[in-house]
Motif scaffolding. Structure first.
Motif, PDB file in Angstrom:
ATOM      1  N   SER A 249       0.226  12.104 -12.960  1.00  0.00           N
ATOM      2  CA  SER A 249       0.840  10.908 -13.529  1.00  0.00           C
ATOM      3  C   SER A 249       2.123  11.242 -14.267  1.00  0.00           C
ATOM      4  CB  SER A 249      -0.156  10.229 -14.477  1.00  0.00           C
ATOM      5  OG  SER A 249       0.444   9.143 -15.142  1.00  0.00           O
ATOM      6  N   GLN A 250       2.123  12.367 -14.997  1.00  0.00           N
ATOM      7  CA  GLN A 250       3.319  12.760 -15.728  1.00  0.00           C
ATOM      8  C   GLN A 250       4.440  13.215 -14.793  1.00  0.00           C
ATOM      9  OE1 GLN A 250       1.111  15.529 -18.281  1.00  0.00           O
ATOM     10  NE2 GLN A 250       1.915  14.434 -20.067  1.00  0.00           N
ATOM     11  N   VAL A 251       4.068  13.893 -13.718  1.00  0.00           N
ATOM     12  CA  VAL A 251       5.076  14.255 -12.716  1.00  0.00           C
ATOM     13  C   VAL A 251       5.706  12.983 -12.146  1.00  0.00           C
ATOM     14  CG1 VAL A 251       5.465  15.341 -10.479  1.00  0.00           C
ATOM     15  CG2 VAL A 251       3.965  16.445 -12.156  1.00  0.00           C
ATOM     16  N   GLY A 252       4.872  11.947 -11.940  1.00  0.00           N
ATOM     17  CA  GLY A 252       5.389  10.660 -11.481  1.00  0.00           C
ATOM     18  C   GLY A 252       6.339  10.028 -12.484  1.00  0.00           C
ATOM     19  N   GLU A 253       6.029  10.173 -13.785  1.00  0.00           N
ATOM     20  CA  GLU A 253       6.923   9.644 -14.817  1.00  0.00           C
ATOM     21  C   GLU A 253       8.283  10.330 -14.782  1.00  0.00           C
ATOM     22  OE1 GLU A 253       3.550   8.347 -18.143  1.00  0.00           O
ATOM     23  OE2 GLU A 253       4.491  10.328 -18.234  1.00  0.00           O
ATOM     24  N   VAL A 254       8.277  11.642 -14.550  1.00  0.00           N
ATOM     25  CA  VAL A 254       9.540  12.374 -14.419  1.00  0.00           C
ATOM     26  C   VAL A 254      10.311  11.861 -13.204  1.00  0.00           C
ATOM     27  CG1 VAL A 254      10.569  14.638 -13.967  1.00  0.00           C
ATOM     28  CG2 VAL A 254       8.685  14.429 -15.610  1.00  0.00           C
ATOM     29  N   SER A 255       9.600  11.642 -12.099  1.00  0.00           N
ATOM     30  CA  SER A 255      10.253  11.171 -10.876  1.00  0.00           C
ATOM     31  C   SER A 255      10.861   9.780 -11.044  1.00  0.00           C
ATOM     32  CB  SER A 255       9.236  11.136  -9.725  1.00  0.00           C
ATOM     33  OG  SER A 255       8.731  12.420  -9.449  1.00  0.00           O
ATOM     34  N   ASP A 256      10.173   8.930 -11.827  1.00  0.00           N
ATOM     35  CA  ASP A 256      10.590   7.536 -11.954  1.00  0.00           C
ATOM     36  C   ASP A 256      11.575   7.286 -13.088  1.00  0.00           C
ATOM     37  OD1 ASP A 256       8.902   6.979  -9.867  1.00  0.00           O
ATOM     38  OD2 ASP A 256       7.274   6.199 -11.116  1.00  0.00           O
ATOM     39  N   ALA A 257      11.734   8.240 -13.977  1.00  0.00           N
ATOM     40  CA  ALA A 257      12.581   8.021 -15.150  1.00  0.00           C
ATOM     41  C   ALA A 257      14.048   7.849 -14.762  1.00  0.00           C
ATOM     42  CB  ALA A 257      12.448   9.200 -16.110  1.00  0.00           C
ATOM     43  N   GLU A 258      14.756   7.049 -15.548  1.00  0.00           N
ATOM     44  CA  GLU A 258      16.197   6.917 -15.365  1.00  0.00           C
ATOM     45  C   GLU A 258      16.964   8.004 -16.110  1.00  0.00           C
ATOM     46  OE1 GLU A 258      17.312   2.415 -15.253  1.00  0.00           O
ATOM     47  OE2 GLU A 258      15.361   2.663 -16.229  1.00  0.00           O
ATOM     48  N   LEU A 259      16.326   8.604 -17.116  1.00  0.00           N
ATOM     49  CA  LEU A 259      16.918   9.735 -17.822  1.00  0.00           C
ATOM     50  C   LEU A 259      15.793  10.639 -18.300  1.00  0.00           C
ATOM     51  CD1 LEU A 259      19.574  11.008 -18.866  1.00  0.00           C
ATOM     52  CD2 LEU A 259      19.214   9.762 -21.011  1.00  0.00           C
ATOM     53  N   ILE A 260      15.940  11.934 -18.045  1.00  0.00           N
ATOM     54  CA  ILE A 260      14.954  12.931 -18.470  1.00  0.00           C
ATOM     55  C   ILE A 260      15.639  13.836 -19.490  1.00  0.00           C
ATOM     56  CG2 ILE A 260      13.374  14.750 -17.714  1.00  0.00           C
ATOM     57  CD1 ILE A 260      14.157  13.484 -14.761  1.00  0.00           C
ATOM     58  N   VAL A 261      15.124  13.862 -20.701  1.00  0.00           N
ATOM     59  CA  VAL A 261      15.715  14.674 -21.773  1.00  0.00           C
ATOM     60  C   VAL A 261      14.799  15.871 -21.994  1.00  0.00           C
ATOM     61  CG1 VAL A 261      16.654  14.660 -24.106  1.00  0.00           C
ATOM     62  CG2 VAL A 261      16.547  12.527 -22.806  1.00  0.00           C
ATOM     63  N   TYR A 262      15.315  17.079 -21.753  1.00  0.00           N
ATOM     64  CA  TYR A 262      14.476  18.275 -21.850  1.00  0.00           C
ATOM     65  C   TYR A 262      15.312  19.447 -22.331  1.00  0.00           C
ATOM     66  CZ  TYR A 262      16.312  20.507 -17.566  1.00  0.00           C
ATOM     67  OH  TYR A 262      17.104  21.129 -16.632  1.00  0.00           O
ATOM     68  N   LEU A 263      14.621  20.565 -22.637  1.00  0.00           N
ATOM     69  CA  LEU A 263      15.284  21.788 -23.092  1.00  0.00           C
ATOM     70  C   LEU A 263      14.893  22.899 -22.122  1.00  0.00           C
ATOM     71  CD1 LEU A 263      15.484  22.939 -26.810  1.00  0.00           C
ATOM     72  CD2 LEU A 263      15.322  24.564 -24.936  1.00  0.00           C
ATOM     73  N   LYS A 264      15.824  23.264 -21.274  1.00  0.00           N
ATOM     74  CA  LYS A 264      15.534  24.231 -20.224  1.00  0.00           C
ATOM     75  C   LYS A 264      15.092  25.569 -20.811  1.00  0.00           C
ATOM     76  CE  LYS A 264      17.477  26.120 -15.961  1.00  0.00           C
ATOM     77  NZ  LYS A 264      18.667  26.174 -15.076  1.00  0.00           N
ATOM     78  N   GLY A 265      13.973  26.095 -20.290  1.00  0.00           N
ATOM     79  CA  GLY A 265      13.452  27.365 -20.739  1.00  0.00           C
ATOM     80  C   GLY A 265      12.338  27.256 -21.759  1.00  0.00           C
ATOM     81  N   PHE A 266      12.110  26.058 -22.311  1.00  0.00           N
ATOM     82  CA  PHE A 266      11.100  25.885 -23.349  1.00  0.00           C
ATOM     83  C   PHE A 266       9.724  25.569 -22.765  1.00  0.00           C
ATOM     84  CE2 PHE A 266       9.275  23.103 -26.842  1.00  0.00           C
ATOM     85  CZ  PHE A 266       9.002  24.147 -27.706  1.00  0.00           C
TER      86      PHE A 266
ATOM     87  N   GLY B 120       0.806  -1.222   0.000  1.00  0.00           N
ATOM     88  CA  GLY B 120       0.000   0.000   0.000  1.00  0.00           C
ATOM     89  C   GLY B 120       0.826   1.251   0.000  1.00  0.00           C
ATOM     90  N   ALA B 121       2.141   1.142  -0.213  1.00  0.00           N
ATOM     91  CA  ALA B 121       2.973   2.334  -0.222  1.00  0.00           C
ATOM     92  C   ALA B 121       2.768   3.093  -1.512  1.00  0.00           C
ATOM     93  CB  ALA B 121       4.455   1.943  -0.074  1.00  0.00           C
ATOM     94  N   GLY B 122       2.800   4.426  -1.417  1.00  0.00           N
ATOM     95  CA  GLY B 122       2.580   5.253  -2.600  1.00  0.00           C
ATOM     96  C   GLY B 122       3.807   6.018  -3.014  1.00  0.00           C
ATOM     97  N   CYS B 123       4.989   5.609  -2.569  1.00  0.00           N
ATOM     98  CA  CYS B 123       6.189   6.398  -2.847  1.00  0.00           C
ATOM     99  C   CYS B 123       6.710   6.098  -4.243  1.00  0.00           C
ATOM    100  CB  CYS B 123       7.269   6.105  -1.808  1.00  0.00           C
ATOM    101  SG  CYS B 123       7.787   4.380  -1.757  1.00  0.00           S
ATOM    102  N   SER B 124       7.555   7.016  -4.753  1.00  0.00           N
ATOM    103  CA  SER B 124       8.148   6.869  -6.074  1.00  0.00           C
ATOM    104  C   SER B 124       9.224   5.802  -6.058  1.00  0.00           C
ATOM    105  CB  SER B 124       8.743   8.211  -6.501  1.00  0.00           C
ATOM    106  OG  SER B 124       9.635   8.044  -7.575  1.00  0.00           O
ATOM    107  N   THR B 125       9.495   5.212  -7.219  1.00  0.00           N
ATOM    108  CA  THR B 125      10.596   4.267  -7.344  1.00  0.00           C
ATOM    109  C   THR B 125      11.939   4.975  -7.478  1.00  0.00           C
ATOM    110  OG1 THR B 125      10.291   4.157  -9.733  1.00  0.00           O
ATOM    111  CG2 THR B 125       9.146   2.509  -8.406  1.00  0.00           C
ATOM    112  N   GLY B 126      11.921   6.333  -7.507  1.00  0.00           N
ATOM    113  CA  GLY B 126      13.152   7.105  -7.452  1.00  0.00           C
ATOM    114  C   GLY B 126      14.068   6.912  -8.633  1.00  0.00           C
TER     115      GLY B 126
END
Length: 313
Positions: A78-95, A22-28
């Motif tokens: 859900s998308q914030v959770g995907e960011v939290s759980d990802a092993e790599l986040i590819v983004y463009l800062k400022g966009f 029943g834990a709701g924490c992220s997989t980090g």
């Protein structure tokens, strides 16, 4: 050092036990698929890079859905959770401010900002500066984020992405490097097609619905006249409209360009004033819903559109 595959199986088992309790924490950042690297891409061109370079060793999630304009993306839980759980986040800062916030809160050392590879051009590069225009220029510090519209710059980002994937997954590092080299070859071919295809044209000015094409204009010696600035949803002032109409007439523009994800109404208004037609020039911020194309095919469509509009021989 613990074998990576064993670690990921253990991580997945731990996550499963946590869920059953029943834990709701992220997989980090351990990832949802123990056999592949979980990559979150902020919008389409970065998804394209991750999929081409990662191949079947990665699982790529695009935060911006097909048909949606990515500038003003809002993330659901859900998308914030995907960011939290990802092993790599590819983004463009400022966009995309919402993605920047999610990365700042949950990204840690798993975030790969492509602007760290390719410093951004000033917003006025490749065309005319629009003093007093509000919009995305302020959010990105007066820089143009549309770096992917120069294939050579995109290739450089791909090379660095391969290195980051190799650090996350050393067992497949050589594969990532090889696929990045293959992609670079494809992008070099594309660059040559643009260079040759736009070498001899009767006109070099492109009137666009927003100033997204600075990198393309800078690379291939075109002159961009943006109806609005970097943000596609900012309404142009009457003064700006009058100025664009004047420039379009002066340069005898035959085509006013609009985009797949933005209303064509303003472009159609200007086209009517100058006796021009309208056509789609795609900034490839995202694919249209249901599209079967990819970055390379859409860029080649753009090239054919430009050759027609600019009367290139």
């Amino acid at each position: 050092m613990t074998n990576r595959a064993t670690y990921r199986v253990l991580a997945a088992a731990t996550a499963l036990l946590a869920l059953s309790a029943g834990a709701g924490c992220s997989t980090g950042g351990a990832g949802a698929d123990p056999q592949r690297v979980d990559v979150v891409a902020a919008f389409y061109p970065l998804q394209f890079l991750a999929e081409r370079i990662g191949g079947d060793a990665v699982r790529v999630t695009n935060l911006a859905k097909p048909g949606a304009e990515p500038h003003d993306l809002e993330l659901n839980p859900s998308q914030v959770g995907e960011v939290s759980d990802a092993e790599l986040i590819v983004y463009l800062k400022g966009f995309q401010p919402a993605v920047d916030d999610a990365v700042a809160q949950n990204g840690g050392d798993r975030a790969f900002d492509v602007t760290s590879v390719q410093p951004l051009l000033d917003a006025s590069a490749g065309g005319h500066d629009h003093e007093g225009e509000e919009g995305h220029a302020e959010e990105s510090g007066g820089k143009d984020p549309h770096v992917w519209l120069d294939p050579t710059r995109l290739a450089g980002i791909g090379d660095q992405l391969a290195q980051r994937l190799g650090k996350a997954d050393p067992d497949h590092a050589a594969d990532y490097t090889a696929r990045a080299a293959a992609l670079r070859a494809d992008l070099t071919t594309l660059d040559g097609e643009f260079t040759h295809g736009l070498a001899t044209c009767q006109r070099r000015e492109i009137v666009t619905s927003h100033a997204a094409f600075g990198y393309l204009a800078d690379r291939y010696q075109l002159d961009q006249v943006g109806i609005t600035g970097l943000s596609p949803d900012v309404e142009p002032s009457p003064q700006r409209l009058a100025h664009v109409i004047e420039e379009a007439k002066e340069h005898q523009a035959t085509t006013i360009f609009f985009e797949t994800l933005v209303s064509p109404k303003v472009a159609e208004t200007i086209a009517g004033q100058v006796g021009a037609k309208t056509a789609v020039l795609d900034p490839i911020e995202g694919l249209a819903a249901g599209s079967n194309g990819d970055y390379l095919s859409v860029m080649r469509t753009n090239l054919r559109t430009l050759q027609t509009a600019l009367s290139c021989s």
